[in-house]
Each structure stands twice: as C-alpha cells, then as structure tokens.
Design an enzyme around this catalytic site. Structure first.
Site, PDB file in Angstrom:
ATOM      1  N   ARG A 108       0.764  -0.779   0.233  1.00  0.00           N
ATOM      2  CA  ARG A 108      -0.180  -0.451   0.103  1.00  0.00           C
ATOM      3  C   ARG A 108       0.641   1.541   0.289  1.00  0.00           C
ATOM      4  O   ARG A 108       0.348   2.432  -0.495  1.00  0.00           O
ATOM      5  CB  ARG A 108      -0.952  -0.059   1.142  1.00  0.00           C
ATOM      6  CG  ARG A 108      -2.129   1.059   1.255  1.00  0.00           C
ATOM      7  CD  ARG A 108      -2.984   0.318   2.325  1.00  0.00           C
ATOM      8  NE  ARG A 108      -4.209   1.808   2.039  1.00  0.00           N
ATOM      9  CZ  ARG A 108      -4.703   2.205   3.192  1.00  0.00           C
ATOM     10  NH1 ARG A 108      -3.339   2.653   3.743  1.00  0.00           N
ATOM     11  NH2 ARG A 108      -4.755   3.624   3.158  1.00  0.00           N
ATOM     12  N   ILE A 134      -7.039   7.882  -0.882  1.00  0.00           N
ATOM     13  CA  ILE A 134      -7.293   6.024  -0.638  1.00  0.00           C
ATOM     14  C   ILE A 134      -7.914   5.423  -0.232  1.00  0.00           C
ATOM     15  O   ILE A 134      -7.575   6.479   1.507  1.00  0.00           O
ATOM     16  CB  ILE A 134      -5.667   5.756  -0.873  1.00  0.00           C
ATOM     17  CG1 ILE A 134      -5.917   4.226  -0.488  1.00  0.00           C
ATOM     18  CG2 ILE A 134      -5.007   6.065   0.512  1.00  0.00           C
ATOM     19  CD1 ILE A 134      -3.832   3.892  -0.807  1.00  0.00           C
ATOM     20  N   SER A 135      -8.985   4.641  -0.167  1.00  0.00           N
ATOM     21  CA  SER A 135      -9.944   4.504   1.138  1.00  0.00           C
ATOM     22  C   SER A 135      -9.182   3.629   2.154  1.00  0.00           C
ATOM     23  O   SER A 135      -7.890   3.049   2.002  1.00  0.00           O
ATOM     24  CB  SER A 135     -11.283   3.408   0.743  1.00  0.00           C
ATOM     25  OG  SER A 135     -11.595   4.180  -0.222  1.00  0.00           O
ATOM     26  N   GLN A 136      -9.292   3.293   3.666  1.00  0.00           N
ATOM     27  CA  GLN A 136      -8.717   2.724   4.224  1.00  0.00           C
ATOM     28  C   GLN A 136      -8.948   0.799   3.860  1.00  0.00           C
ATOM     29  O   GLN A 136      -9.858   0.758   3.333  1.00  0.00           O
ATOM     30  CB  GLN A 136     -10.311   2.890   5.404  1.00  0.00           C
ATOM     31  CG  GLN A 136     -11.021   2.604   5.726  1.00  0.00           C
ATOM     32  CD  GLN A 136     -11.605   2.402   7.454  1.00  0.00           C
ATOM     33  OE1 GLN A 136     -12.702   3.718   7.347  1.00  0.00           O
ATOM     34  NE2 GLN A 136     -11.045   1.926   8.076  1.00  0.00           N
ATOM     35  N   ILE A 139     -12.837  -0.711   4.502  1.00  0.00           N
ATOM     36  CA  ILE A 139     -12.878  -0.513   3.841  1.00  0.00           C
ATOM     37  C   ILE A 139     -13.312  -1.342   2.436  1.00  0.00           C
ATOM     38  O   ILE A 139     -13.757  -2.036   1.671  1.00  0.00           O
ATOM     39  CB  ILE A 139     -13.631   0.688   3.678  1.00  0.00           C
ATOM     40  CG1 ILE A 139     -15.368   1.104   3.769  1.00  0.00           C
ATOM     41  CG2 ILE A 139     -12.471   1.796   2.789  1.00  0.00           C
ATOM     42  CD1 ILE A 139     -15.847   0.912   3.981  1.00  0.00           C
TER      43      ILE A 139
END
Length: 285
Positions: A108, A134-136, A139
C-alpha cells in the site's frame, strides 16, 4: 513483458515482483522514533530488511519498465507489516481469506506520497491529492468481500481508480479488472504507481465513471469508490444477470449498498453498514 502463458485469477505468488518505483519505507508506524528503534533492532540481530515485493501493472499502460532505485534502509516495511494489517482487518469482521491474502500481497505504501508512506498500513483513509483519498484498508476489503459473495469474479469494473491501490487488490482476485477515473491527473498518478508492477489483467481508462464502460460490458462485479445519491442506471445495465454491484450511497449520511441483478429488468438492493466517501461526480476534468 513475458510471453509465458498465464492463468487467472493469478496466484498471489505470481503477481509479485522485486521491482519498485518508489523507495520503500521500512516501518509500519508513523513515528520516526519507532522507525529508528526498528532499524536498530534489525542491525543488532544481524538481519537486513527485505525489499517489499510488488504487484504488477497494466499491460496497456506499461511499455518499458522504468529503472528502479535501490531501497533506502531507514525503516522497516516487510511482509509482516502487511500481514499485520490484514490481521487487523480480519478482527474488524472481514472473513474472506482470498481478500485478506490480496491485502497481504499489495504494498500500500507504493500508492501514496513518500511523506505519508510511514502511515500506509494504519487503518485510515489518506489524501492522494485533488480532494480525493485512498480508502482505509478495512473498507477496501469489506467492499470486495461483499462483491465476491464467496464466489469467483470474472470481469470487474471499478469506478474511481484514484491512486490505483484498490485496482491492484482487485487484480489479485478477479480474472479481468477495468478501472475508470474521471480526473486526468489521478489517472496518470495511478499509471505511474502501477508502472513498475506489471499486472496483465488490469486496464485503466480515463473517462466519466457514471457512464460505466459499455465497450467492455457486461461485468459480473462493479465497485464504486465514490458516493452518489443513487447508483447510476448505466452501471446497473452493465451488470450481468446474477452480477453484484457494491457502492456507497447517500450525501451527508452514507451507507454501503449491495445491488444484485436478478433479471433482465430486475435488481435486488440490500443496505449494509455506514461509510464515508468522496462524492460521485459526472464528467471529466
């Protein structure tokens, strides 16, 4: 690119590569004090940090891989860091081992600015520019878990490429992944992030995500990374019968919604947990 025959979905071991575009940060924490302590611990035990393995980039956007700079050994980012992130996501309720394994595979930190890379493996959304995030990790994993529904994903459409992280995770799971981004600068950012990674089953497109991607339809899975007041009709029409769509829906208050196409003109909707996403917008910029 190799001319060797490939089978999909790719085994997680086959989509990794030693090459990296960005200089990796060898730490799972956001404090320089802890990073220094981790580095000292490695030196004391006579072990050198291992370079992070990387997932590969779209064949369509990759022509000649860029030279890779040698890693900077100033913090600790290893396979164990990604495993720890996946373990935290599992404790939050994600049970799909295929999805968790994909989280363990994709680095990531390579999808964000170097200044934020030390925070890459915490469970938080982070800015990527242009008022997008950037999504967690939770999720991302939860939405893909719902999209899979315990089955096999053949052709998936992602609306909102962003920095390319979720597309890379999807490419570890689905046979074919298509991702659309409406912001030109982010489309280029995703290509740059993925360029050193060689993913032959991922295609990036610049365009209006609310229109879907009719030239590649139908899809047995569609996932949205932005929230609208409702799911665009064009996306519903591009689902196969039996296909699943997962999207955040709402304005100030949002929730995840699972839509399953149960007939030619019939869709079943199911509301899931609350969430928070950037707004879904039409057009390109």
């Amino acid at each position: 690119m190799s001319d060797k025959p490939r089978t999909f979905p790719l085994p997680l071991s086959s989509v990794t590569d030693k090459g990296q575009k960005k200089q990796p940060v060898f730490s799972a924490v956001a404090t320089p004090q802890t990073a220094t302590r981790n580095a000292a611990h490695s030196a004391a035990h006579g072990t050198a940090p291992r370079p992070v393995q990387a997932v590969a980039a779209p064949a369509r956007v990759l022509s000649n891989p860029v030279p890779v700079a040698p890693p900077r050994q100033y913090a600790l980012v290893s396979d164990a860091v990604r495993r720890a992130m996946a373990a935290r996501v599992a404790k939050q309720g994600v049970r799909d081992n295929v999805v968790l394994a994909a989280l363990e595979t994709v680095p990531r930190h390579m999808f964000m600015e170097e200044g934020l890379a030390a925070q890459a493996y915490i469970d938080a959304s982070l800015p990527i520019g242009h008022q997008q995030t950037i999504s967690q990790p939770y999720i991302v994993a939860r939405m893909i878990e719902v999209l899979r529904g315990g089955g096999t994903l053949t052709r998936v459409l992602e609306i909102g490429t962003g920095c390319g992280y979720q597309a890379a995770v999807l490419a570890c799971i689905a046979q074919e992944v298509y991702s659309v981004e409406r912001i030109k600068a982010l489309h280029e950012l995703a290509k740059a992030n993925l360029r050193p990674l060689r993913v032959p089953n991922l295609r990036l497109h610049y365009g209006d995500g609310m229109l879907g991607l009719p030239q590649a339809a139908p899809f047995d899975g569609i996932i949205l990374a932005a929230a609208g007041l409702q799911v665009p009709r064009a996306l519903l029409e591009q689902l196969t019968v039996g296909g699943r769509l997962v999207a955040p829906v709402g304005d100030r208050t949002q929730h995840l919604e699972l839509v399953t196409r149960v007939g030619k003109h019939e869709w079943d909707r199911r509301i899931l947990e609350d969430c928070h996403f950037v707004p879904l917008r039409a057009g390109v910029v």
